[in-house]
Design an enzyme around this catalytic site. Structure first.
Site, PDB file in Angstrom:
ATOM      1  N   TYR A 202       0.682  -1.239   0.215  1.00 53.96           N
ATOM      2  CA  TYR A 202       0.051  -0.021  -0.850  1.00 53.96           C
ATOM      3  C   TYR A 202       1.025   1.224  -0.159  1.00 53.96           C
ATOM      4  O   TYR A 202       1.537   0.930   0.859  1.00 53.96           O
ATOM      5  CB  TYR A 202      -0.771  -0.313   0.708  1.00 53.96           C
ATOM      6  CG  TYR A 202      -2.006   1.311   1.251  1.00 53.96           C
ATOM      7  CD1 TYR A 202      -2.739   1.138   0.319  1.00 53.96           C
ATOM      8  CD2 TYR A 202      -1.533   2.277   2.269  1.00 53.96           C
ATOM      9  CE1 TYR A 202      -3.639   2.370   0.285  1.00 53.96           C
ATOM     10  CE2 TYR A 202      -2.077   3.269   2.360  1.00 53.96           C
ATOM     11  CZ  TYR A 202      -3.376   3.294   1.402  1.00 53.96           C
ATOM     12  OH  TYR A 202      -4.787   4.638   1.564  1.00 53.96           O
ATOM     13  N   ARG A 291     -11.131  -0.222 -22.716  1.00 53.38           N
ATOM     14  CA  ARG A 291     -12.303   0.367 -22.967  1.00 53.38           C
ATOM     15  C   ARG A 291     -12.324   2.252 -23.667  1.00 53.38           C
ATOM     16  O   ARG A 291     -10.422   2.395 -22.939  1.00 53.38           O
ATOM     17  CB  ARG A 291     -13.342   0.443 -22.390  1.00 53.38           C
ATOM     18  CG  ARG A 291     -13.427   0.684 -20.774  1.00 53.38           C
ATOM     19  CD  ARG A 291     -14.418   0.998 -20.012  1.00 53.38           C
ATOM     20  NE  ARG A 291     -13.946   0.340 -18.512  1.00 53.38           N
ATOM     21  CZ  ARG A 291     -13.594   1.541 -17.903  1.00 53.38           C
ATOM     22  NH1 ARG A 291     -13.762   2.958 -18.878  1.00 53.38           N
ATOM     23  NH2 ARG A 291     -13.579   1.988 -16.620  1.00 53.38           N
ATOM     24  N   VAL A 294     -13.956   7.166 -19.457  1.00 55.41           N
ATOM     25  CA  VAL A 294     -15.138   9.009 -19.158  1.00 55.41           C
ATOM     26  C   VAL A 294     -13.944  10.235 -19.675  1.00 55.41           C
ATOM     27  O   VAL A 294     -14.513  10.775 -20.679  1.00 55.41           O
ATOM     28  CB  VAL A 294     -15.473   9.172 -17.757  1.00 55.41           C
ATOM     29  CG1 VAL A 294     -16.527  10.033 -17.673  1.00 55.41           C
ATOM     30  CG2 VAL A 294     -16.209   7.770 -17.303  1.00 55.41           C
TER      31      VAL A 294
END
Length: 449
Positions: A202, A291, A294
């Site tokens: 992390y 893909r 946005v």
């Protein structure tokens, strides 16, 4: 080139694809649920087909209905937009079996990058830098403890089929690890039907940097620079910039070329985005979206390249219209996602838009499918539009954004426009000094006042 494209989506992205098709002289078919019969893309398309009731599973996720709509209208290709079926390998396979072109990557590439473990292994094999972590799925606490011992705490447990922050948990020590592992598995099973998880180191204060690529499926690929998507709430992007305030030209071109070379090796087809966490001058691969994003709009603003046009060209077999040497970056662009939400609580705010006036002027673009009198349905994502602003410099861009937000009128519902006005007034944003945790800390501090 295709003669007729069916747009398997809704809202602003459906309208965006429709416009690209019209510019290419391609007939369009809009599919819609009963809740979207008055949507702008439905009104403007050459043909429209209702594919079911409002719930997405019965309409926009109903593969059989969409294939039937293709057969009824004679559509020879489908553009999936983003979300819904855009990264569904089964959908791509079924379209191919029916002789219909999926405007996107191959089903195999969707599968490879759709599973986080396989995607990470593939990225390593292609020379893309990755976050240290488990080699594959983590099955039990004992294995998780061994991985954490190697990487050091804190660690991030992630669903292999995850997305949008679901199935992700952080453990700061061994005591937290067992519960985090159990919770991540439960969330993954509930949201994705698959409880498989893996682990990564992390990172404390990273930025979210993504590289836009285009490939022709024949071994040619280019990158179109990066976008900084670090301003996020609950792992959902809110504000995006291109180029990133944190990178210089050498860093930009170096990571871009790494990604382009990887996609040439993979023989990737179509548009894709390789996402990284960036900290202390190092890039760490987290996932690839197979893909259109946005936020593709800000890449278009700084390159002048129509990404949807390129997707259609590539899928039709026409190949890339540009080489890497053709691509130049001009100025700075910012996108603000305008959601139908309360700007303080983020509770969705469906309803009727009583007054609507989008901003305009040099360097201002609004991608939205709404209009005055349009009723926003409660069934779907709350994104109702995107404000995209371009300027010669980041300072000019932000001044233009401030002016555009002041012009933007959406009455009858609540929107997140006030949030962006607040962000523009913050010195950290003005200086480009933020990471992926900044916005949630900002919102928490604001709520406490």
């Amino acid at each position: 080139m295709f003669s007729k494209v069916l747009i398997a989506n809704r809202g602003e992205i459906a309208l965006r694809v429709l416009r690209a098709c019209k510019e290419l002289g391609i007939q369009t078919v809009a599919v819609h649920s009963t809740a979207d019969q008055d949507a702008m893309h439905v009104r403007l398309a050459d043909e429209s087909v209702c594919i079911g009731p409002p719930p997405s599973r019965d309409s926009y996720l109903n593969i059989h209905q969409i294939v039937a709509a293709c057969e009824i209208t004679g559509a020879d290709a489908v553009h999936p937009g983003y979300g819904f079926l855009s990264e569904n390998a089964k959908f791509a396979d079924i379209l191919e079996a029916h002789g219909i072109t999926f405007i996107g990557p191959t089903a195999d590439h969707i599968r490879i990058m759709g599973d986080k473990i396989t995607a990470k292994k593939t990225a390593v094999s292609l020379g893309i830098p990755c976050v240290p972590g488990s080699d594959g799925e983590v099955f039990d606490v004992e294995q998780a403890l061994e991985v954490a011992k190697e990487t050091g705490y804190p660690v991030l447990i992630k669903a292999t089929a995850g997305g949008g922050g679901r199935g992700m948990k952080v453990a700061h020590n061994a005591e937290e690890l067992s519960e985090a592992l159990s919770t991540a598995r439960s969330e993954a099973l509930a949201n994705f039907g698959n409880d498989a998880v893996y682990m990564e180191k992390y990172l404390g204060q990273p930025r979210h940097i993504e590289i836009q690529i285009l490939g022709d499926g024949e071994g040619n690929a280019v990158h179109l620079g990066e976008r900084d998507c670090s301003l996020q709430r609950r792992h959902q992007k809110v504000w995006e910039e291109a180029n990133s305030p944190s990178l210089n030209e050498d860093q930009r071109m170096a990571i871009g070329e790494i990604c382009a070379v990887a996609m040439r090796k993979l023989k990737y087809r179509g548009a894709g985005t390789i996402e990284f966490l960036y900290e202390n001058g190092e890039f760490y691969f987290i996932e690839m979206n197979t893909r259109l994003q946005v936020e593709h709009t800000i890449t278009e603003a700084i390159t002048g390249i129509d990404l949807v046009n390129e997707q259609i060209r590539i899928a039709s077999g026409a190949g890339l219209s540009v080489t890497q040497e053709d691509i130049r970056f001009h100025g700075h662009a910012i996108e603000c996602r305008i959601n139908a939400e309360d700007p303080s609580t983020f509770v969705p705010s469906p309803g009727t838009i009583t007054h609507y006036h989008p901003p305009g002027g040099l360097g201002v673009r609004v991608d939205s499918g709404v209009y005055q009198g349009y009723k926003i349905p409660p069934y779907y994502d709350s994104l109702i539009g995107k404000l995209i602003v371009h300027g010669r410099t980041r300072v000019e861009c932000m001044m233009r954004l401030r002016r555009a937000l002041d012009e933007f009128v959406v009455d009858g519902i609540k929107t997140t426009i006030p949030l962006f006005r607040d962000l523009l007034a913050n010195p950290d944003i003005a200086n480009g000094d933020y990471d992926i945790h900044w916005l949630e800390k900002f919102l928490a501090a604001k709520a406490d006042k």
